[in-house]
Scaffold this motif. Structure first.
Motif, PDB file in Angstrom:
ATOM      1  N   ASP A   1       0.777  -1.359   0.042  1.00 51.41           N
ATOM      2  CA  ASP A   1      -0.046  -0.055  -0.012  1.00 51.41           C
ATOM      3  C   ASP A   1       1.006   1.213  -0.074  1.00 51.41           C
ATOM      4  OD1 ASP A   1      -2.290  -1.528  -0.018  1.00 51.41           O
ATOM      5  OD2 ASP A   1      -2.428  -1.759   1.972  1.00 51.41           O
TER       6      ASP A   1
ATOM      7  N   ARG B   1       1.882   2.282  -3.497  1.00 52.59           N
ATOM      8  CA  ARG B   1       0.884   3.017  -4.255  1.00 52.59           C
ATOM      9  C   ARG B   1       0.619   4.514  -3.650  1.00 52.59           C
ATOM     10  NH1 ARG B   1      -5.623   1.607  -5.248  1.00 52.59           N
ATOM     11  NH2 ARG B   1      -5.903   3.487  -6.553  1.00 52.59           N
TER      12      ARG B   1
ATOM     13  N   SER C   1      -1.084  -4.077  -5.854  1.00 54.78           N
ATOM     14  CA  SER C   1      -2.176  -3.508  -4.783  1.00 54.78           C
ATOM     15  C   SER C   1      -3.156  -2.938  -5.525  1.00 54.78           C
ATOM     16  CB  SER C   1      -1.481  -2.945  -3.666  1.00 54.78           C
ATOM     17  OG  SER C   1      -0.900  -1.459  -4.311  1.00 54.78           O
ATOM     18  N   TRP C   2      -2.963  -2.604  -6.944  1.00 48.23           N
ATOM     19  CA  TRP C   2      -3.927  -2.077  -7.796  1.00 48.23           C
ATOM     20  C   TRP C   2      -5.276  -2.692  -8.066  1.00 48.23           C
ATOM     21  CZ3 TRP C   2      -3.417   3.017  -8.656  1.00 48.23           C
ATOM     22  CH2 TRP C   2      -4.221   3.769  -9.603  1.00 48.23           C
ATOM     23  N   LYS C   3      -6.390  -1.887  -7.991  1.00 48.67           N
ATOM     24  CA  LYS C   3      -7.438  -2.513  -8.259  1.00 48.67           C
ATOM     25  C   LYS C   3      -7.786  -2.274  -9.715  1.00 48.67           C
ATOM     26  CE  LYS C   3      -8.761  -3.672  -4.088  1.00 48.67           C
ATOM     27  NZ  LYS C   3      -8.284  -5.029  -3.826  1.00 48.67           N
TER      28      LYS C   3
ATOM     29  N   ASP D   1      -9.741  -2.604 -13.547  1.00 45.64           N
ATOM     30  CA  ASP D   1     -11.056  -2.706 -14.155  1.00 45.64           C
ATOM     31  C   ASP D   1     -10.951  -4.173 -14.589  1.00 45.64           C
ATOM     32  OD1 ASP D   1     -11.561  -0.073 -13.586  1.00 45.64           O
ATOM     33  OD2 ASP D   1     -11.130   0.446 -15.774  1.00 45.64           O
TER      34      ASP D   1
ATOM     35  N   ASN E   1      -6.926   1.682 -17.273  1.00 50.37           N
ATOM     36  CA  ASN E   1      -6.901   1.142 -15.776  1.00 50.37           C
ATOM     37  C   ASN E   1      -7.277  -0.578 -15.704  1.00 50.37           C
ATOM     38  OD1 ASN E   1      -6.475   1.680 -13.004  1.00 50.37           O
ATOM     39  ND2 ASN E   1      -8.721   1.194 -12.471  1.00 50.37           N
TER      40      ASN E   1
ATOM     41  N   ARG F   1      -1.274 -12.134  -7.539  1.00 53.33           N
ATOM     42  CA  ARG F   1      -1.991 -11.260  -6.591  1.00 53.33           C
ATOM     43  C   ARG F   1      -3.589 -10.784  -7.091  1.00 53.33           C
ATOM     44  NH1 ARG F   1      -0.341  -7.834  -1.892  1.00 53.33           N
ATOM     45  NH2 ARG F   1      -2.311  -7.050  -1.289  1.00 53.33           N
ATOM     46  N   VAL F   2      -3.384 -10.273  -8.408  1.00 56.87           N
ATOM     47  CA  VAL F   2      -4.825  -9.759  -9.124  1.00 56.87           C
ATOM     48  C   VAL F   2      -5.675 -10.940  -8.971  1.00 56.87           C
ATOM     49  CG1 VAL F   2      -5.540  -8.981 -11.009  1.00 56.87           C
ATOM     50  CG2 VAL F   2      -3.441  -7.895 -10.180  1.00 56.87           C
TER      51      VAL F   2
ATOM     52  N   ASP G   1      -7.068 -11.772  -5.477  1.00 57.41           N
ATOM     53  CA  ASP G   1      -7.780 -10.669  -5.211  1.00 57.41           C
ATOM     54  C   ASP G   1      -9.238 -10.909  -5.811  1.00 57.41           C
ATOM     55  OD1 ASP G   1      -5.941  -9.765  -3.431  1.00 57.41           O
ATOM     56  OD2 ASP G   1      -5.654  -7.862  -4.815  1.00 57.41           O
ATOM     57  N   ARG G   2      -9.182 -11.313  -7.028  1.00 61.94           N
ATOM     58  CA  ARG G   2     -10.534 -11.590  -7.819  1.00 61.94           C
ATOM     59  C   ARG G   2     -11.280 -12.657  -7.134  1.00 61.94           C
ATOM     60  NH1 ARG G   2      -8.552  -9.856 -13.691  1.00 61.94           N
ATOM     61  NH2 ARG G   2      -8.726  -7.538 -13.476  1.00 61.94           N
TER      62      ARG G   2
ATOM     63  N   ASP H   1     -13.215 -11.670  -4.139  1.00 64.80           N
ATOM     64  CA  ASP H   1     -14.310 -10.863  -4.670  1.00 64.80           C
ATOM     65  C   ASP H   1     -15.496 -11.639  -5.049  1.00 64.80           C
ATOM     66  OD1 ASP H   1     -13.004  -8.753  -3.627  1.00 64.80           O
ATOM     67  OD2 ASP H   1     -12.424  -8.034  -5.734  1.00 64.80           O
TER      68      ASP H   1
END
Length: 93
Positions: free
Chosen positions: A4, A7, A38-40, A42, A59, A84-85, A88-89, A92
């Motif tokens: 974090d 970012r 750590s990016w969210k 699209d 994005n 990591r992405v 995280d997905r 979710d």
């Protein structure tokens, strides 16, 4: 370095903003990787081909693919960001 914190080091609105900051030498490779991890992003899109959607969807994860293609990140960093992405997905869902 906390992901974090990476970012917070840059003023970016999109993933491509982060990549462009690295291209200009404003952030280090480690900061780039940390910020992208750590990016969210699209949702993934594919309008034409590999890594061309960053132009119209700055994005999206395609910004990471572009960073890899222009050697801002190596294969290992790409895999770490992608894992990591994806992790995280899956959380979710």
């Amino acid at each position: 370095m906390n992901l974090d914190d990476s970012r917070d080091l840059i003023d970016a609105k999109t993933a491509m903003d982060i990549v462009r900051s690295a291209e200009r030498g404003e952030i280090s490779r480690d900061q780039l990787v940390g910020a992208l991890q750590s990016w969210k992003f699209d949702p993934k899109y594919r309008t034409r081909g590999l890594a061309d959607d960053w132009e119209s969807r700055p994005n999206s994860f395609e910004a990471v693919e572009y960073a890899h293609m222009v050697d801002l990140i190596d294969e290992d960093a790409y895999r770490r960001i992608e894992e990591r992405v994806e992790r995280d997905r899956s959380l979710d869902l």
